[in-house]
Design an enzyme around this catalytic site. Structure first.
Site, PDB file in Angstrom:
ATOM      1  N   HIS A 164       0.816  -1.216   0.000  1.00  0.00           N
ATOM      2  CA  HIS A 164       0.000   0.000   0.000  1.00  0.00           C
ATOM      3  C   HIS A 164       0.847   1.262   0.000  1.00  0.00           C
ATOM      4  O   HIS A 164       1.944   1.275   0.539  1.00  0.00           O
ATOM      5  CB  HIS A 164      -0.882   0.055   1.249  1.00  0.00           C
ATOM      6  N   TYR A 219       1.418   2.037  13.606  1.00  0.00           N
ATOM      7  CA  TYR A 219       1.910   2.904  12.545  1.00  0.00           C
ATOM      8  C   TYR A 219       1.799   4.356  12.972  1.00  0.00           C
ATOM      9  O   TYR A 219       0.736   4.786  13.399  1.00  0.00           O
ATOM     10  CB  TYR A 219       1.011   2.816  11.318  1.00  0.00           C
TER      11      TYR A 219
END
Length: 180
Positions: A62, A132
């Site tokens: 991604h 993240y």
């Protein structure tokens, strides 16, 4: 903190300096001054958590297109994963190369992935979680993906995935148009 350069220009393995005594341990996961001294992003307006039940779960590859390209600082908070960055920047000296690091919650290491790189991972054991830090908010219309096993990258995954989501399974092969 220790920063180790990888095969992808601008991508670093980040290892904390762990202080231990009879009480346990203490370490910094982020310091804006330390990151700035390395020339790295210091602002992360969005943070995400990915939980993964089964060994062999693959997520990725991604990225977000401009103007929403994002730096990712990724760390395993539970378990171990094979974490990958692929350089999609045509002007980069490491264009179409990949780098991987085993993120391990027990080692507290992290992977700094610069803008213009696709990101993905494969869980190496059951019950993995990743945290993240993102330098830009998620923008759905800028979300992109490329096939995890695209021969243009030739990523040496440690084993074949057992679980892949529908979105990731449908990612296209890499082309210049996909990145835009």
């Amino acid at each position: 903190m220790k920063f180790t350069a990888t095969e992808v220009a601008g991508a670093f393995i980040v290892e904390p300096e762990i202080l231990s005594d009879e009480r346990g341990s203490f370490f910094r996961t982020f310091c804006s001054d330390t990151f700035a001294a390395q020339g790295l992003a210091t602002t992360y307006p969005q943070c995400n958590v990915s939980t993964n039940r089964q060994r062999g779960t693959l997520r990725g590859l991604h990225f977000q297109a401009e103007p929403g390209a994002e730096v990712k600082l990724v760390r395993a908070t539970h378990g171990r994963v094979f974490d990958v960055a692929v350089d999609l920047r045509p002007d980069s000296p490491s264009y179409l190369k990949w780098a991987a690091v085993e993120l391990d919650a027990a080692r507290h290491n992290a992977f700094y992935i610069p803008t213009g790189c696709a990101h993905g991972f494969l869980t190496l054991e059951d019950d993995c979680a990743l945290f993240y830090q993102m330098s830009a908010p998620y923008t759905p219309e800028l979300a992109r993906g490329v096939r995890w096993d695209d021969p243009a990258f030739a990523i040496a995954w440690p084993f074949a995935p057992a679980v892949i989501g529908k979105r990731d399974a449908a990612c296209p092969d890499f082309t210049e148009e996909v990145v835009r």
